[in-house]
Design an enzyme around this catalytic site. Structure first.
Site, PDB file in Angstrom:
ATOM      1  N   HIS A  71      46.931   8.426  62.388  1.00 29.02           N
ATOM      2  CA  HIS A  71      47.461   9.583  63.333  1.00 29.02           C
ATOM      3  C   HIS A  71      49.341   9.262  63.001  1.00 29.02           C
ATOM      4  CE1 HIS A  71      47.679   6.105  66.294  1.00 29.02           C
ATOM      5  NE2 HIS A  71      49.072   6.964  66.225  1.00 29.02           N
ATOM      6  N   ASP A 101      40.107   6.074  62.496  1.00 31.44           N
ATOM      7  CA  ASP A 101      41.788   5.711  62.059  1.00 31.44           C
ATOM      8  C   ASP A 101      42.826   5.125  61.716  1.00 31.44           C
ATOM      9  OD1 ASP A 101      44.770   7.013  64.048  1.00 31.44           O
ATOM     10  OD2 ASP A 101      44.643   5.944  65.388  1.00 31.44           O
ATOM     11  N   SER A 177      52.183   1.712  66.899  1.00 27.23           N
ATOM     12  CA  SER A 177      50.883   2.836  66.746  1.00 27.23           C
ATOM     13  C   SER A 177      50.847   1.851  65.045  1.00 27.23           C
ATOM     14  CB  SER A 177      50.160   3.970  66.179  1.00 27.23           C
ATOM     15  OG  SER A 177      50.254   4.428  67.628  1.00 27.23           O
ATOM     16  N   GLY A 229      23.513  15.406  59.230  1.00 27.45           N
ATOM     17  CA  GLY A 229      24.291  17.004  59.665  1.00 27.45           C
ATOM     18  C   GLY A 229      23.643  18.256  60.269  1.00 27.45           C
TER      19      GLY A 229
END
Length: 270
Positions: A71, A101, A177, A229
């Site tokens: 991010h 992330d 972060s 899916g």
């Protein structure tokens, strides 16, 4: 005067003044500070304006590969990385995986100080950890705390959930972060990613699973996942089937929808 004890006027040595806790934190900070970079990124937003941001990254190879949070570099393919030795280098995003992330960056350098990666699977609640990053642009900031909890779950911007997240009370702030969460032996055991509240910092663990993701990002620029899916949920079993199951109040999983152009929808029907 009898019964009184006077404090010695001699100053204690540095070794005497520092307790074991302080020595551990200082040792981690001194060894890891050269391996943590301060990132500056920017990207265009609506109206043509540019939005500036920042974060941290951990050097993982001497030839310029760095690990950060996805991010931090979202919607930005490049930026600038500065180090404690005064160098400022341009970086490019090699690959990013929003589901975990994590992102891998690279700068043009051959002599960086790489951090040693540890194994978060060996962590224990109450263990000392040290966070190094660049909160609010203050480069090289160090905070210390303990592992508050293990096995937390963290929703990512992609909608997936990262499991086995590390919770710590080491102070984390915006800009931390992508920085390092290290154990007392200076091994990076997590990548700081979020602040859940005061004294509630979260870090993506460095373990066998994340090592595979990082390796794939370094070589292919992406991490491939298998998927079905389909969407579904749990349903109670019909009474006639529930009676044949040993456990009471049994439930089953039921597929309710197949996404268009996904494997189940393209499979031949019989």
């Amino acid at each position: 005067m009898a019964g009184l004890t006077f404090v010695s006027s001699e100053l204690p040595s540095e070794a005497e003044a520092l307790d074991a806790y302080s020595r551990a934190v200082i040792g981690v900070a001194e060894r890891l500070a050269p391996s943590v970079a301060n990132l500056r990124v920017s990207h265009r937003v609506r109206g043509g304006r540019r939005l500036d941001g920042g974060g941290s990254a951990v050097v993982i190879t001497p030839d310029g590969f760095m690990l950060t949070s996805a991010h931090v570099v979202a919607r930005s393919g490049r930026g600038r990385a500065s180090f404690v030795d005064g160098r400022e280098l341009a970086f490019e995003v090699v690959g990013a995986d929003p589901h975990s992330d994590l992102a891998v960056l690279r700068v043009d350098a051959q002599d960086l100080t790489a951090a040693e990666l540890g194994d978060a699977e060996r962590l224990r609640v109450g263990q000392l950890v040290v966070a190094i990053g660049n909160p609010n642009g203050f480069a090289g900031s160090v905070t210390a705390g303990v592992i508050s909890a293990l096995g937390r779950s963290l929703p990512t911007q992609s909608g997936r959930v990262v499991d086995n997240v590390i919770q710590t009370d080491a102070a984390l702030n915006p800009g931390n972060s992508g920085g390092a969460l290290a154990d007392g032996a200076s091994r990076v055991v997590g990548i700081n990613t979020a602040v859940a509240g005061v004294g509630l910092g979260l870090a993506v663990p460095v373990n066998e699973a994340t090592r595979k993701i990082v390796a794939a990002l370094m070589t292919e620029g992406r991490f491939r996942r298998a998927y079905l899916g389909i969407a579904g949920g749990t349903r109670p079993l019909p009474p006639r089937l529930d009676d044949s199951v040993a456990r009471p109040a049994s439930r089953s999983s039921r597929s309710s929808k197949a996404r268009p152009r996904q494997p189940p929808a393209c499979a031949p029907r019989t």
